[in-house]
Design an enzyme around this catalytic site. Structure first.
Site, short mmCIF file in Angstrom:
data_model
loop_
_atom_site.label_atom_id
_atom_site.label_comp_id
_atom_site.label_asym_id
_atom_site.label_seq_id
_atom_site.Cartn_x
_atom_site.Cartn_y
_atom_site.Cartn_z
N CYS A 129 0.82 -1.23 0.00
CA CYS A 129 0.00 0.00 0.00
C CYS A 129 0.85 1.28 0.00
CB CYS A 129 -0.92 0.00 1.22
SG CYS A 129 -0.10 -0.55 2.72
N GLN A 156 1.60 5.16 9.12
CA GLN A 156 0.69 4.17 8.55
C GLN A 156 -0.48 3.85 9.49
OE1 GLN A 156 4.43 2.08 6.38
NE2 GLN A 156 2.58 0.83 6.39
N ARG A 253 3.85 3.09 12.50
CA ARG A 253 2.39 2.90 12.66
C ARG A 253 1.86 4.01 13.56
NH1 ARG A 253 0.10 -0.15 9.58
NH2 ARG A 253 1.16 -2.07 10.20
N HIS A 260 -2.77 6.03 4.93
CA HIS A 260 -1.33 6.12 5.17
C HIS A 260 -0.85 7.49 4.70
CE1 HIS A 260 -1.34 2.01 6.19
NE2 HIS A 260 -0.71 1.47 5.17
N1 HSE Z 1 1.88 -3.53 5.11
C1 HSE Z 1 0.93 -2.47 5.20
C2 HSE Z 1 0.82 -1.98 6.61
C3 HSE Z 1 -0.42 -2.93 4.73
O1 HSE Z 1 1.27 -2.68 7.51
O2 HSE Z 1 0.30 -0.90 6.81
C4 HSE Z 1 -0.75 -2.47 3.34
O3 HSE Z 1 -0.08 -3.26 2.37
#
Ligand code: HSE
Length: 370
Positions: A129, A156, A253, A260
């Site tokens: 993503c 994210q 995160r 994102h």
């Molecule tokens: N790997 C991404 C995440 C999810 O952890 O946000 C979208 O591919």
């Protein structure tokens, strides 16, 4: 009518895909069957089939799997082994590292997708993503081969970790709602911070508090202190472009729900004036749009809340940097369930349909030529 099978349609990506297929009229042009790993009987589009019914799977012209890598690892080779020759479009990461399987992001690499189809390629995979959203934002620069390197810091959303993690973020927010918010602010801060590390705080899926916090590590470790999510930034960009460009990432995160965000520092091969830089971004595709670099527009248009549920890829905070000629910074946001996951898969099914129809038209014209 081409037969389209969808696996994993109850998950977040699959549900968003189904909504998009419906909104875009795709359900009228494909004969669509939903497959389920857990349920039989009737579903939203008629009779559900089992995701392990190989005869039913083999009767499909196109399969889109949003079921995850484990399912793909198990079912895809068995189905191919049984001689199935349809098109498999996958949302999970398992096929991305396979040399001959193109990562699909048609506003960026449509030519390569068309060439692969002509070359009889039958497997296609959606990209990570963050990578897809970054590439759509910078499409105008990549298409002119202007990018020397990119440094990327991501913010994210919880949904990228999975639906259980997003649900847990909501439950963390609800947990704090019970607290008495009156009184001295520093005392309150201490109580809230204390609640985040209390044993009753819900962290089963996320493993850590995400509300009032951020997590500067996503996915497993690959090498040299790099996370797998960071590794994907370089690998997938190179695979989509068909050439290596240095991309370094630091993936974090945050407590956003489904968008994102990314702060990018970019070095171009040429020192372009800012308006030319912005024009390249604006004119490349219909989703990336430059947001004027002022406080009001930024806070109105360049946030996860503003972008959530849309296909927009706003690109803002665009500035030339003092590091030297050709250095720029920008901030971009995208919905990780739409352009970050479901939309490239939906569009690929349409591309395959067009490709087949062109073939039929060509055969028809040849059969009628004197
Ligand atoms: N790997 C991404 C995440 C999810 O952890 O946000 C979208 O591919």
């Amino acid at each position: 009518m081409m037969k389209l099978g969808i696996i994993g349609w109850r998950g977040m990506v699959g549900s968003v895909l189904l909504d998009r297929l419906n909104e875009c009229g795709d359900l009228d042009i494909f004969n669509t069957t939903l497959f389920s790993t857990s349920q039989t009987g009737r579903g939203p589009l008629g009779e559900l089939k089992s995701s392990f019914d190989y005869d039913a799977l083999a009767s499909m012209d196109i399969i889109i799997s949003c079921q995850g890598s484990e399912y793909t690892k198990e079912v895809h080779p068995l189905l191919r082994g049984k001689g199935w020759n349809g098109h498999w479009i996958d949302a999970s990461s398992h096929l991305r590292t396979m040399k001959d399987v193109p990562i699909i992001l048609d506003p960026i690499n449509r030519k390569d997708i068309d060439a692969a189809l002509k070359n009889n390629q039958k497997d296609f995979v959606g990209g990570n993503c963050t990578v897809s959203l970054m590439m759509l934002a910078l499409g105008g620069l990549f298409s002119r081969d202007l990018v020397e390197w990119v440094s990327c810091v991501t913010y994210q959303a919880a949904s990228g970790a999975g639906s259980a993690q997003l649900r847990e973020l909501f439950s963390q927010i609800a947990h704090l709602k019970e607290m008495d918010l009156s009184g001295d602010i520093l005392k309150l801060e201490k109580e809230v911070t204390g609640a985040l590390s209390h044993s009753s705080f819900p962290i089963e899926s996320l493993q850590h508090p995400l509300v009032g916090n951020l997590l500067p590590w996503i996915d497993s470790e690959v090498e040299d202190g790099m996370s797998k999510e960071e590794w994907k930034g370089a690998f997938e960009t190179a695979k989509i472009l068909g050439k290596y460009i240095p991309v370094e990432s630091l993936c974090v995160r945050v407590g956003a729900f489904r968008c994102h965000s990314q702060a990018l520092t970019i070095k171009l091969k040429e020192d372009l004036p800012l308006d030319e830089f912005e024009n390249l971004i604006n004119s490349h595709n219909e989703w990336a749009r430059v947001i004027p670099n002022n406080k009001a527009d930024t806070l109105k248009h360049l946030t996860p809340v503003a972008v959530s549920g849309t296909l927009s890829i706003p690109v803002g905070r665009v500035r030339k940097l003092s590091f030297g000629p050709g250095h720029y910074s920008l901030f971009t946001v995208g919905d990780q369930l739409l352009w970050g996951a479901a939309e490239p898969l939906r569009r690929m099914a349409r591309i395959i349909l067009d490709f087949k129809n062109q073939g039929l038209r060509r055969d028809y014209e040849l059969s009628r030529s004197p």
